[in-house]
Design a protein around this motif. Structure first.
Motif, PDB file in Angstrom:
ATOM      1  N   TYR A  49     -14.167 -58.632  83.848  1.00 18.02           N
ATOM      2  CA  TYR A  49     -14.788 -59.725  84.584  1.00 18.02           C
ATOM      3  C   TYR A  49     -16.233 -59.886  84.137  1.00 18.02           C
ATOM      4  N   ASP A  57     -12.021 -61.021  93.262  1.00 25.68           N
ATOM      5  CA  ASP A  57     -11.422 -62.271  92.779  1.00 25.68           C
ATOM      6  C   ASP A  57     -10.860 -62.073  91.370  1.00 25.68           C
ATOM      7  N   ARG A  60      -7.600 -60.105  91.508  1.00 22.38           N
ATOM      8  CA  ARG A  60      -6.470 -60.959  91.912  1.00 22.38           C
ATOM      9  C   ARG A  60      -6.047 -61.879  90.760  1.00 22.38           C
ATOM     10  N   ARG A  61      -6.996 -62.430  90.030  1.00 26.74           N
ATOM     11  CA  ARG A  61      -6.691 -63.276  88.869  1.00 26.74           C
ATOM     12  C   ARG A  61      -5.910 -62.490  87.813  1.00 26.74           C
ATOM     13  N   GLU A  62      -6.392 -61.304  87.496  1.00 27.69           N
ATOM     14  CA  GLU A  62      -5.751 -60.482  86.472  1.00 27.69           C
ATOM     15  C   GLU A  62      -4.351 -60.052  86.891  1.00 27.69           C
ATOM     16  N   GLU A  64      -2.273 -61.770  88.684  1.00 27.87           N
ATOM     17  CA  GLU A  64      -1.399 -62.923  88.448  1.00 27.87           C
ATOM     18  C   GLU A  64      -1.163 -63.155  86.956  1.00 27.87           C
ATOM     19  N   GLU A  65      -2.195 -63.012  86.132  1.00 24.12           N
ATOM     20  CA  GLU A  65      -2.025 -63.205  84.690  1.00 24.12           C
ATOM     21  C   GLU A  65      -1.063 -62.181  84.096  1.00 24.12           C
TER      22      GLU A  65
END
Length: 161
Positions: A49, A57, A60-62, A64-65
């Motif tokens: 990040y 945040d 959470r993004r990672e 999902e990716e």
């Protein structure tokens, strides 16, 4: 560009069950460099990040990716930061939830293969995810991330039995 020692990642340690039934979700990196590695190769779903970005945040993004579905809703418990042998710092959060590992679809990344060949191939960032009890997870996970498992166990007051 950040130096190798200042790289930092954020990730989510998804868990389910309690006590001897406690399991954690780990991911295995994709690509030919990792295809024959198992013990010590697994990780929590995580990623780097940027300065000023909220680490949770980013985690959470990672998630999902790397897994193809969002992290479950809920309050994530801060497990703090660890430092891997490479120098990378990883900030982890514990989050209860479930995920069907048969549905995992990772994002893809460019990867030079063979090393120093100049040839770039596209690989999945994660080739699989699995649920492990804490004892097995300690053998599978990158050694630098073991303290995250210890902190989860302490947080939940569970036992590996």
């Amino acid at each position: 560009m950040s130096s190798r020692s200042s790289r930092r990642s954020a990730g989510i340690l998804l868990h389910r069950g309690r006590g001897d039934g406690l399991e954690v979700l780990l991911v295995h990196p994709g690509g030919p460099a990792w295809s024959n590695r198992d013990a010590g190769a697994w990780s929590i779903p995580k990623g780097e990040y940027a300065d000023g970005e909220d680490p949770l945040d980013a985690a959470r993004r990672e998630f999902e990716e790397e897994l193809g579905s969002p992290a479950p809703p809920g309050d994530a418990e801060d497990l703090g930061e660890i430092r891997q042998r490479s120098g990378k710092r990883v900030h982890g959060w514990a989050l209860p939830g479930d995920l069907d590992v048969s549905t995992v679809v990772s994002n893809v990344v460019d990867f030079e293969w063979p090393p120093r060949s100049g040839r770039v191939i596209e690989i999945p960032e994660v080739d699989r995810a699995e649920w492990f009890g804490l004892g097995v997870a300690r053998e599978k996970i990158n050694a630098g991330q073991v303290p995250l498992l210890d902190r989860l166990e302490e947080l939940l007051g569970s036992s590996t039995g």
